[in-house]
Structures are given as C-alpha cells and as structure tokens.
Enzyme design. Structure first.
Site, PDB file in Angstrom:
ATOM      1  N   LYS A 144       0.729  -1.104   0.082  1.00  0.00           N
ATOM      2  CA  LYS A 144       0.087  -0.231  -0.021  1.00  0.00           C
ATOM      3  C   LYS A 144       0.778   1.219  -0.158  1.00  0.00           C
ATOM      4  CE  LYS A 144      -1.515   2.972   2.763  1.00  0.00           C
ATOM      5  NZ  LYS A 144      -1.757   4.310   2.002  1.00  0.00           N
ATOM      6  N   CYS A 194      12.950  12.270   6.426  1.00  0.00           N
ATOM      7  CA  CYS A 194      12.903  11.893   8.007  1.00  0.00           C
ATOM      8  C   CYS A 194      14.215  12.078   8.499  1.00  0.00           C
ATOM      9  CB  CYS A 194      12.676  10.448   8.418  1.00  0.00           C
ATOM     10  SG  CYS A 194      11.899   9.401   7.228  1.00  0.00           S
ATOM     11  N   GLU A 225       9.872   2.641  10.829  1.00  0.00           N
ATOM     12  CA  GLU A 225      10.992   3.680  10.586  1.00  0.00           C
ATOM     13  C   GLU A 225      10.094   5.026  10.665  1.00  0.00           C
ATOM     14  OE1 GLU A 225      14.025   3.523  10.472  1.00  0.00           O
ATOM     15  OE2 GLU A 225      14.291   1.590  10.211  1.00  0.00           O
ATOM     16  N   GLU A 271       8.670  17.022  14.978  1.00  0.00           N
ATOM     17  CA  GLU A 271       8.997  16.940  13.616  1.00  0.00           C
ATOM     18  C   GLU A 271       8.009  17.624  12.599  1.00  0.00           C
ATOM     19  OE1 GLU A 271       8.442  13.068  11.532  1.00  0.00           O
ATOM     20  OE2 GLU A 271      10.450  13.159  10.702  1.00  0.00           O
TER      21      GLU A 271
HETATM   22  C1  UN1 Z   1      13.775   9.210   4.410  1.00  0.00           C
HETATM   23  O1  UN1 Z   1      14.065  10.771   4.950  1.00  0.00           O
HETATM   24  O2  UN1 Z   1      12.726   8.842   4.538  1.00  0.00           O
HETATM   25  O3  UN1 Z   1      19.687   9.393   3.624  1.00  0.00           O
HETATM   26  C2  UN1 Z   1      14.630   8.473   3.912  1.00  0.00           C
HETATM   27  C3  UN1 Z   1      18.552   9.987   3.018  1.00  0.00           C
HETATM   28  C4  UN1 Z   1      18.110   9.083   1.921  1.00  0.00           C
HETATM   29  C5  UN1 Z   1      16.916   8.273   2.508  1.00  0.00           C
HETATM   30  C6  UN1 Z   1      16.033   9.068   3.145  1.00  0.00           C
HETATM   31  N1  UN1 Z   1      18.966   8.395   1.531  1.00  0.00           N
HETATM   32  O4  UN1 Z   1      18.372  11.127   3.406  1.00  0.00           O
END
Ligand code: UN1
Length: 495
Positions: free
Chosen positions: A175, A284, A250, A385
C-alpha cells in the site's frame, strides 16, 4: 480525460470492488491532474492477501538465486527508465529532478544488492556437543508481508522493503502513500515485466484508515514494514500485536547538525543548506535543528541566511530550481502553523515564514525556506518533527552542551557534526544518540547497502538497508542431524 490507474491483484490490473477513486495532482501546479486511482476497500485488501497467500508456496520453493535473478532484471529496467521515472516522480511529489534521479538510483542499488543476496543469505553451522551429530541453521521466509510506504521517497523506500522481502521468499501486499500512487504503479509494472509471478506482489491503492488498517489487522499477514510518522507507527504496533505480527517501523526524526568553531565553515554551510532545504525539508533525515557554537554563531547565521535567501523555488522538472513545493496543501498548512508556534514561543524569524506565491509559484504548495534563531531546546519548534523547510538554530557554549542538546529529543534517526578536531569527532561518534551520525557531512545521504534506522521513538529497533533488512524479512530454522544411530540426550548423556 485523466489517465485511470488500477490495483494489481493476483497478476491482474483491476478496479476497486467498491468503484470509488481519488485524484492525484502535481503539487507544483494543482491544475495538472496526474491521474485517478482506486480508493480501495477492505474487500480489495482481502483479495490481495488471499492472492499473496496462495502464491507463497511456489515462491518460497523457488531457489533464492532465481528470485535474485528477477531482481537483477528489475534493476536493469530501472536503469533503462531512470530518467522517465524521475521526471514522473518530480511531477507527482515535487522534489527536484536531481533528487528524484537519486531516489531511483537508491532503488537500483537496492535491486542489485538484493539480486546478489539471493546467492548469499548465509546460515551458520556449529559443532554439536554430541558425537556423530551436526547442527545447521538457515533462514526461511515468513509469509505475506504488508508494506506501507510514504510519499517522500516513493521509489527508494518501497524498494528497501519489497526487494528484500521477495528475495527472502515472502509475498507482498503493497500500500503506497496516496500522494504517490503513480510511482508505485511504475514500480509494480517493472516487477511484473521482470517476471515476478502472479500473486507474489499485489498493489492496493487507498488511504491508511481503510487499506492500511486492514493490512495491520489481517490474520494472514505475518509481518508489516512501515515508514511514516511516530504517531501512526505506534497505532500500527498496537494493532499488529493482536495477531503477533513482526513489525518494522521507521518513524520520525528531529535531526541536528552541530557546527564547532574549528569546522570548515563553507563545508558546514553547504551541508546545512542541503540537509535542511533539500526535498523541501520533507525527509525523515532532514536537518531541522542547527546547533552552533557561540563563537561562530553570528557569522554563520549571517552567511546561512544570505545563502538560503538565494535558493530558487519552482517546479522541480525545470532547470535551475533548488527547492520544490510542499507535497500538499495540508502539509504546507502544518508548516505554517509551526512557524506561528515558533513566533509565539519567542524565537526570532530571520528568513521566510510565509507562502511563496510569486508568478507560477501561486499554483503550487510552495513555502519559503525558513530560519528561526534564538531557539531554546524546550520550544516545540526544537522538539517536534515539522517535515518542511523550517530550520531552528540553537546556540551552545561547548561540545558537551552541543551533544546534550542534540540528544534532548524523543527521536534519534540522523545527526551530524562539523569539526576538524579528531578527539571531538570521536566523542560525538560515541555519545550522540542516533542510528546514523555523519562527520563533516549533512544529516541526509544514507547509502542503500548500510543499515538505516534510528533509536528511541524513531523506530522499534529494526534496520532497513544493508544486510540487516534480511534479518527482518526472514526467520531462523535450526536443524539437528543425528547420524549416531542411537538416542543421544543433549545436556545429559555427555556430562
Ligand atoms: C527518508 O528520509 O525517509 O539518507 C529516507 C537519506 C536518503 C533516505 C531518506 N538516502 O536522506
């Protein structure tokens, strides 16, 4: 007429049983309708799970190197279509073309790693404590995997999960985020074309409250891999506990970059500009806190504001654009709410803080790169965040204080320190509480063959990427072979 997209269940492209649909539009130009996608129901999910369950036996018995061969073809097709996929992805979620090319490349890297893992997936053998007996162990697939992915890395993150799941012998119900169903469709078409058998990968479009929830609660799904907010992650974890699924989460981050007085300042500036405003801050791993030593604070802020004010906003498929839009109206509103919160908390706004609406920007969800100074660690803009182009600057007196401020967060994904002092760098490597620490690099830029994930409320202890993700998508089977021809009782007959 807009292009109409479908779900992919048991090797067939099908509409949702319920017939409902949703639209997907370009966040840089809301007049640009990308397509119409199925707003799926519980019944659609159930059909996808049934297909994945039925396909499991044949897939589990397909030799892992053969499964890997399919993933190699997937990688080859992604290489061929890299440019086209990136253009489409920029249109769909807004980040600039250089970044969507990187996103596809991360998927390619993951495909080739997965392809070779089909010939590795090592087990262990160990001596038995009894004569004429052998102890061996190997990894086995788990079953149907529910894969729930975000919109900010619409190719890379699904590949991080789906490719290892497949090489390990699991089948998948996928999904994708409802902001990026187009890129997800492209990925599934490639998997189909590369030869993934019917039922092994199933795609179900739709929202979290219906499709996501059903995946979480479905008794025939044995594991869930999710990337998204900590709030949703906690709900998934609670929901999945009813059926004791294995869950990999995550989640959020509040990543910080430290700059010490002995750092190379130009390098540190390049780093924070890329870390904070790349992907419009919607990673993230984005840098959302900048922790500056007091000796360089004022001069660094001055250069940073000057450089950030020159970043060009626009449609990411146009030349010369540095920063794209926020993904949606709701996301831009959230960013703006945080700016108001920051002002009310007493932080000083030194750049941005408003919608960008000049010329063509008026048709998209653009927000100006925003910088707050005089931020203290207890403010919400230093703790929560935001997922947008907002940077909070904090001032500290020492390395100890810098690390302490950095660690003062419920999250612990990525982190960075700019310094030329080797002793300080090693202390930071040891004492920073995060899954990833960069020395003289920004908080973004993780590579596909290394473990990815964080500590504290950033996750639940699993890692994607590298060799670690294969641990998540498989279980250990231990086999004791006794060829002595008699009953040998462990712990008893030998002592
Ligand atoms: C994310 O921010 O969800 O290191 C992943 C990084 C990328 C992956 C980010 N290679 O910012």
């Amino acid at each position: 007429m807009p292009e109409v997209f479908q779900n992919y269940i048991d090797g067939k492209w099908v509409d949702s049983r319920g017939g409902a649909t949703f639209e997907n539009r370009n966040p840089a130009d809301w007049d640009d309708l990308i397509g119409v996608f199925p707003k799926s129901t519980v019944e659609d999910v159930d059909e996808a799970v049934a297909a994945a369950k039925a396909a499991f036996d044949a897939w589990r018995l397909t030799p892992a190197p053969k499964r890997g061969d399919i993933l190699r073809r997937v990688g080859d097709l992604m290489v061929e279509r890299k440019d086209e996929i990136a253009t489409e992805m920029t249109r769909e979620m807004g980040k600039i073309k250089a970044e969507t090319l990187g996103d596809v490349q991360e998927g390619i890297d993951t495909a080739y790693y997965a392809a070779t893992e089909g010939r590795r997936m090592f087990g262990h053998t160990a001596p038995s404590e009894l004569p004429n007996k052998m102890n061996i162990s190997f990894r086995i697939p788990i079953g149907v995997a529910g894969i729930i992915t975000p919109w900010n890395f619409p190719m890379a993150i699904p590949t991080w999960k789906i490719f290892p799941a497949l090489v390990c012998g699991n089948t998948v119900v996928f999904k994708p985020a409802s902001y990026t169903p187009r890129t997800a469709t492209t990925l599934v078409r490639i998997l189909e074309e590369a030869g993934v058998p019917a039922g092994v990968v199933n795609l179900v479009h739709g929202g979290g409250s219906v499709v996501g929830n059903r995946i979480v609660e479905h008794p025939d799904i044995r594991l869930i891999s999710f990337t998204g907010s900590s709030e949703v992650g906690k709900r998934i974890s609670a929901g999945a506990s009813e059926t004791l699924k294995r869950v990999s989460l995550e989640l959020g981050g509040k990543n910080a970059q430290i700059v010490m007085p002995d750092a190379n300042m130009e390098l540190a500036l390049d780093g924070v500009l890329w870390g904070a405003f790349g992907t419009t801050g919607q990673r993230c791993t984005a840098t959302s806190r900048l922790i500056l030593h007091k000796d360089i604070h004022d001069s660094f802020v001055e250069s940073l504001v000057e450089r950030a004010s020159k970043l060009r906003l626009g449609y990411g498929n146009d030349q010369g654009v540095d920063v794209g839009p926020c993904v949606s109206e709701a996301q831009r509103n959230t960013v703006h709410e945080y700016v108001e919160i920051g002002k009310n908390e007493g932080a000083s706004l030194v750049l941005g803080g408003e919608f960008a609406t000049d010329g063509d920007l008026a048709k998209g969800w653009f927000y100006k790169p925003t910088i707050f100074v005089d931020v203290s660690r207890d403010m919400r803009i230093a703790r929560e965040e935001i997922f947008g182009p907002v940077l909070s600057v904090l001032k500290v007196d020492s390395l100890d204080e810098a690390i302490d401020v950095l660690n003062d967060s419920v999250y612990g994904l990525s982190s960075s320190i700019y310094t030329q002092d080797v002793n300080g760098a090693f202390r930071a490597m040891r004492d920073i509480e995060a899954g990833i620490t960069y020395i003289n690099g920004p908080t973004i830029g993780a590579e596909a063959h290394m473990p990815f994930g964080g500590v504290k409320e950033t996750g639940n202890g699993h890692r994607e990427g590298g060799w670690t993700v294969y641990e998540f998508f498989s279980e250990w089977k231990v086999v004791y072979v006794d060829f002595s021809g008699k009953l040998q009782r462990a712990q008893i007959d030998n002592y």
